[in-house]
Design a protein around this motif. Structure first.
Motif, PDB file in Angstrom:
ATOM      1  N   LEU A   1     100.334 101.671  59.505  1.00  0.00           N
ATOM      2  CA  LEU A   1      99.888 100.388  58.976  1.00  0.00           C
ATOM      3  C   LEU A   1      98.997  99.644  59.968  1.00  0.00           C
ATOM      4  CD1 LEU A   1      99.838  98.089  56.959  1.00  0.00           C
ATOM      5  CD2 LEU A   1     102.124  97.414  57.727  1.00  0.00           C
ATOM      6  N   GLY A   2      99.392  99.604  61.225  1.00  0.00           N
ATOM      7  CA  GLY A   2      98.593  98.892  62.209  1.00  0.00           C
ATOM      8  C   GLY A   2      97.188  99.462  62.328  1.00  0.00           C
ATOM      9  N   GLU A   3      97.069 100.780  62.238  1.00  0.00           N
ATOM     10  CA  GLU A   3      95.750 101.404  62.319  1.00  0.00           C
ATOM     11  C   GLU A   3      94.913 101.105  61.081  1.00  0.00           C
ATOM     12  OE1 GLU A   3      96.460 105.223  65.266  1.00  0.00           O
ATOM     13  OE2 GLU A   3      96.187 105.601  63.114  1.00  0.00           O
TER      14      GLU A   3
ATOM     15  N   ALA B   1      90.512  98.302  58.237  1.00  0.00           N
ATOM     16  CA  ALA B   1      90.148  97.299  57.231  1.00  0.00           C
ATOM     17  C   ALA B   1      89.362  96.157  57.868  1.00  0.00           C
ATOM     18  CB  ALA B   1      91.409  96.765  56.549  1.00  0.00           C
ATOM     19  N   ALA B   2      89.802  95.699  59.029  1.00  0.00           N
ATOM     20  CA  ALA B   2      89.112  94.610  59.705  1.00  0.00           C
ATOM     21  C   ALA B   2      87.685  95.016  60.063  1.00  0.00           C
ATOM     22  CB  ALA B   2      89.886  94.206  60.963  1.00  0.00           C
ATOM     23  N   GLU B   3      87.515  96.249  60.511  1.00  0.00           N
ATOM     24  CA  GLU B   3      86.166  96.706  60.868  1.00  0.00           C
ATOM     25  C   GLU B   3      85.275  96.805  59.642  1.00  0.00           C
ATOM     26  OE1 GLU B   3      83.900 100.158  63.487  1.00  0.00           O
ATOM     27  OE2 GLU B   3      86.084 100.017  63.490  1.00  0.00           O
ATOM     28  N   LEU B   4      85.815  97.301  58.540  1.00  0.00           N
ATOM     29  CA  LEU B   4      85.026  97.373  57.317  1.00  0.00           C
ATOM     30  C   LEU B   4      84.607  95.986  56.845  1.00  0.00           C
ATOM     31  CD1 LEU B   4      87.088 100.095  55.411  1.00  0.00           C
ATOM     32  CD2 LEU B   4      84.677 100.304  56.083  1.00  0.00           C
ATOM     33  N   LEU B   5      85.528  95.038  56.880  1.00  0.00           N
ATOM     34  CA  LEU B   5      85.223  93.683  56.428  1.00  0.00           C
ATOM     35  C   LEU B   5      84.178  93.019  57.320  1.00  0.00           C
ATOM     36  CD1 LEU B   5      88.850  92.508  55.563  1.00  0.00           C
ATOM     37  CD2 LEU B   5      87.029  93.009  53.929  1.00  0.00           C
ATOM     38  N   ARG B   6      84.189  93.351  58.593  1.00  0.00           N
ATOM     39  CA  ARG B   6      83.225  92.764  59.534  1.00  0.00           C
ATOM     40  C   ARG B   6      81.838  93.379  59.426  1.00  0.00           C
ATOM     41  NH1 ARG B   6      87.469  93.375  63.475  1.00  0.00           N
ATOM     42  NH2 ARG B   6      86.407  95.281  64.183  1.00  0.00           N
ATOM     43  N   SER B   7      81.740  94.551  58.830  1.00  0.00           N
ATOM     44  CA  SER B   7      80.518  95.355  58.933  1.00  0.00           C
ATOM     45  C   SER B   7      79.346  94.819  58.118  1.00  0.00           C
ATOM     46  CB  SER B   7      80.813  96.784  58.477  1.00  0.00           C
ATOM     47  OG  SER B   7      81.009  96.819  57.064  1.00  0.00           O
TER      48      SER B   7
ATOM     49  N   ASP C   1      78.568  95.881  55.428  1.00  0.00           N
ATOM     50  CA  ASP C   1      78.166  96.979  54.553  1.00  0.00           C
ATOM     51  C   ASP C   1      78.995  97.013  53.277  1.00  0.00           C
ATOM     52  OD1 ASP C   1      76.182  97.959  56.209  1.00  0.00           O
ATOM     53  OD2 ASP C   1      77.513  99.370  57.249  1.00  0.00           O
ATOM     54  N   VAL C   2      80.151  96.345  53.285  1.00  0.00           N
ATOM     55  CA  VAL C   2      81.120  96.453  52.196  1.00  0.00           C
ATOM     56  C   VAL C   2      81.149  95.162  51.383  1.00  0.00           C
ATOM     57  CG1 VAL C   2      83.586  96.673  51.690  1.00  0.00           C
ATOM     58  CG2 VAL C   2      82.539  98.142  53.411  1.00  0.00           C
ATOM     59  N   ASP C   3      81.052  95.297  50.077  1.00  0.00           N
ATOM     60  CA  ASP C   3      81.165  94.141  49.187  1.00  0.00           C
ATOM     61  C   ASP C   3      82.620  93.791  48.915  1.00  0.00           C
ATOM     62  OD1 ASP C   3      78.329  93.411  47.889  1.00  0.00           O
ATOM     63  OD2 ASP C   3      78.415  95.556  48.300  1.00  0.00           O
ATOM     64  N   TYR C   4      83.467  94.800  48.838  1.00  0.00           N
ATOM     65  CA  TYR C   4      84.885  94.534  48.584  1.00  0.00           C
ATOM     66  C   TYR C   4      85.741  95.658  49.137  1.00  0.00           C
ATOM     67  CZ  TYR C   4      83.960  97.540  44.493  1.00  0.00           C
ATOM     68  OH  TYR C   4      83.573  98.574  43.666  1.00  0.00           O
ATOM     69  N   LEU C   5      86.939  95.287  49.512  1.00  0.00           N
ATOM     70  CA  LEU C   5      87.969  96.216  49.953  1.00  0.00           C
ATOM     71  C   LEU C   5      89.085  96.173  48.923  1.00  0.00           C
ATOM     72  CD1 LEU C   5      88.824  98.113  52.269  1.00  0.00           C
ATOM     73  CD2 LEU C   5      89.929  96.158  53.349  1.00  0.00           C
ATOM     74  N   ASP C   6      89.483  97.337  48.454  1.00  0.00           N
ATOM     75  CA  ASP C   6      90.465  97.486  47.382  1.00  0.00           C
ATOM     76  C   ASP C   6      91.682  98.190  47.975  1.00  0.00           C
ATOM     77  OD1 ASP C   6      91.919  98.485  45.184  1.00  0.00           O
ATOM     78  OD2 ASP C   6      90.351  99.901  44.596  1.00  0.00           O
ATOM     79  N   LEU C   7      92.790  97.471  48.105  1.00  0.00           N
ATOM     80  CA  LEU C   7      93.998  98.011  48.719  1.00  0.00           C
ATOM     81  C   LEU C   7      94.959  98.498  47.650  1.00  0.00           C
ATOM     82  CD1 LEU C   7      94.615  95.248  51.405  1.00  0.00           C
ATOM     83  CD2 LEU C   7      93.673  97.538  51.803  1.00  0.00           C
TER      84      LEU C   7
ATOM     85  N   PHE D   1      96.952  91.982  55.424  1.00  0.00           N
ATOM     86  CA  PHE D   1      95.510  92.099  55.199  1.00  0.00           C
ATOM     87  C   PHE D   1      94.863  90.789  54.742  1.00  0.00           C
ATOM     88  CE2 PHE D   1      97.409  96.225  54.861  1.00  0.00           C
ATOM     89  CZ  PHE D   1      96.551  97.018  55.613  1.00  0.00           C
ATOM     90  N   THR D   2      95.631  89.931  54.081  1.00  0.00           N
ATOM     91  CA  THR D   2      95.028  88.704  53.565  1.00  0.00           C
ATOM     92  C   THR D   2      94.630  87.737  54.672  1.00  0.00           C
ATOM     93  OG1 THR D   2      97.269  87.825  53.208  1.00  0.00           O
ATOM     94  CG2 THR D   2      96.141  88.791  51.302  1.00  0.00           C
ATOM     95  N   ASP D   3      95.153  87.924  55.885  1.00  0.00           N
ATOM     96  CA  ASP D   3      94.790  87.015  56.973  1.00  0.00           C
ATOM     97  C   ASP D   3      93.578  87.502  57.771  1.00  0.00           C
ATOM     98  OD1 ASP D   3      95.982  89.153  58.245  1.00  0.00           O
ATOM     99  OD2 ASP D   3      97.135  87.924  59.653  1.00  0.00           O
ATOM    100  N   LEU D   4      93.003  88.650  57.392  1.00  0.00           N
ATOM    101  CA  LEU D   4      91.845  89.172  58.117  1.00  0.00           C
ATOM    102  C   LEU D   4      90.588  88.365  57.788  1.00  0.00           C
ATOM    103  CD1 LEU D   4      92.359  93.014  57.598  1.00  0.00           C
ATOM    104  CD2 LEU D   4      92.782  91.707  59.696  1.00  0.00           C
ATOM    105  N   ASP D   5      89.695  88.260  58.755  1.00  0.00           N
ATOM    106  CA  ASP D   5      88.397  87.643  58.522  1.00  0.00           C
ATOM    107  C   ASP D   5      87.602  88.543  57.578  1.00  0.00           C
ATOM    108  OD1 ASP D   5      85.907  86.486  58.564  1.00  0.00           O
ATOM    109  OD2 ASP D   5      85.605  86.669  60.723  1.00  0.00           O
ATOM    110  N   ARG D   6      87.225  88.010  56.415  1.00  0.00           N
ATOM    111  CA  ARG D   6      86.556  88.837  55.409  1.00  0.00           C
ATOM    112  C   ARG D   6      85.041  88.812  55.518  1.00  0.00           C
ATOM    113  NH1 ARG D   6      90.623  87.084  50.402  1.00  0.00           N
ATOM    114  NH2 ARG D   6      92.434  87.135  51.784  1.00  0.00           N
ATOM    115  N   GLY D   7      84.494  87.980  56.360  1.00  0.00           N
ATOM    116  CA  GLY D   7      83.047  87.903  56.431  1.00  0.00           C
ATOM    117  C   GLY D   7      82.471  87.582  55.064  1.00  0.00           C
TER     118      GLY D   7
END
Length: 359
Positions: free
Chosen positions: A224-226, A231-237, A239-245, A268-274
């Motif tokens: 989970l931690g990984e 997920a955080a890296e994808l949201l920061r990139s 390049d991604v419009d949405y992340l679907d968990l 995951f909801t507390d991550l910076d979504r950019g």
């Protein structure tokens, strides 16, 4: 319920008309060569007409050797373009965003369909062999080529399938990935294939093309931690419009004891979504549950089983906030009326308690 039906802007392309999206659902209705069937077109177009803000296809394999199940939709050849074009047109004409999910099963490809499957490492249980470095590079290229094919067909975007133990998950897993090259070992290396695929898709397609990613936070040898870090890296990139968990249950606690101080979704909801959006899937049966999921921090909800039972679930909730889906097991006649062909109904018999036994 007004929040469920508020438009959701995305970083690229058009906004989704609401927050209730159709989850990507295996339905085994395509032709053996991956071409779209009339039955699959009918099933998906019904869901678009039923009010889903985004209608996503089942997993569509990007290589012939990455097929994961019989009757799977394909996107690895230009021979698939006529059917995919019909599908994208039908979904968009119904007022829904149209998304194609990109997939490769890796070690989970059945031998009877693909011969010897490929995986990050040799796998005795499945008989899969380790991919060479050149084959990994070709896989990135084939994901990107498939995304471009989806764009040519008229889809608004694609979702990269990085969940459910398929090839991108296998590379992420420290249990399944025992490589010693730049795609194995550290989390940075194990996540490289997924991130390379997302970057290649974004670079290959037009600026207004939408790119999503589906992740599993746990199971399948994942930590989970990984997954949270990825997920955080994808949201920061950007390049991604949405992340679907894919959570299996939006209300569940994590499997790992060390992370049970809060529900799985809250990791995951507390991550910076950019500029990205965050969605979840897992046992959302009613409009009230969907609304509560938004209130807990999701931007949209992926609906699966309830959308199988009711093609027009969003419209029913819009008209009646207290709408409850029919109980399961559902009769084959009800499922047929909801657009499921006989092969799809037979597939759903594998979901315990979903289809009623009728003599």
């Amino acid at each position: 319920m007004s929040d469920l039906f508020a438009p959701l802007t995305l970083a690229h392309g058009p906004a989704a008309p609401n927050r209730l999206w159709l989850a990507p659902l295996t339905n085994t209705q395509s032709h053996p060569d991956g071409r779209l069937s009339d039955e699959e077109l009918h099933w998906l177009a019904m869901r678009a007409r039923g009010g889903h803000g985004l209608t996503m296809t089942c997993a569509a394999h990007v290589q012939a050797g990455g097929q994961g199940f019989p009757g799977q939709l394909g996107v690895f050849s230009d021979d698939h373009l006529p059917g995919l074009t019909r599908l994208a047109t039908a979904l968009k004409d119904a007022g829904s965003l149209a998304a194609l999910q990109l997939h490769h099963a890796g070690a989970r490809s059945p031998r009877e369909l693909v011969g010897q499957p490929m995986a990050p490492s040799d796998d005795e249980e499945s008989g899969a062999r380790a991919m060479t470095a050149d084959e990994v590079a070709q896989l990135v290229e084939d994901f990107a080529a498939a995304a471009l094919r989806a764009e040519r067909a008229g889809f608004d975007g694609v979702e990269v399938h990085g969940a459910h133990g398929y090839v991108l998950t296998q590379f992420l897993s420290p249990e399944l990935n025992r490589r010693t090259d730049r795609y194995g070992g550290s989390l940075e290396n194990r996540a490289r294939l997924l991130l390379d695929v997302v970057t290649a898709v974004r670079q290959r397609c037009a600026p207004d093309f939408q790119v999503g990613v589906r992740l599993s936070p746990e199971r399948f040898g994942l930590r989970l931690g990984e997954v949270r870090e990825v997920a955080a890296e994808l949201l920061r990139s950007h390049d991604v419009d949405y992340l679907d968990l894919s959570l299996w249950d939006v209300a569940k606690q994590p499997q790992e004891e060390a992370h049970r101080d809060r529900p799985l979704m809250e990791w995951f909801t507390d991550l910076d979504r950019g500029t990205a959006r965050l969605g979840v899937a897992g046992k959302v049966r009613t409009g009230r549950q969907a609304l509560e999921t938004l209130e807990r921090g999701a931007d949209f909800v992926m609906v699966g089983r309830t959308a199988i039972l009711h093609h027009d679930f969003p419209e029913r909730v819009r008209r009646d906030a207290a709408f409850e889906p029919v109980p399961t097991p559902a009769s084959p006649a009800h499922l047929a009326a909801e657009g499921l062909s006989p092969p799809f109904v037979d597939y759903m018999r594998g979901w315990r308690g979903f289809v009623a036994d009728v003599s």
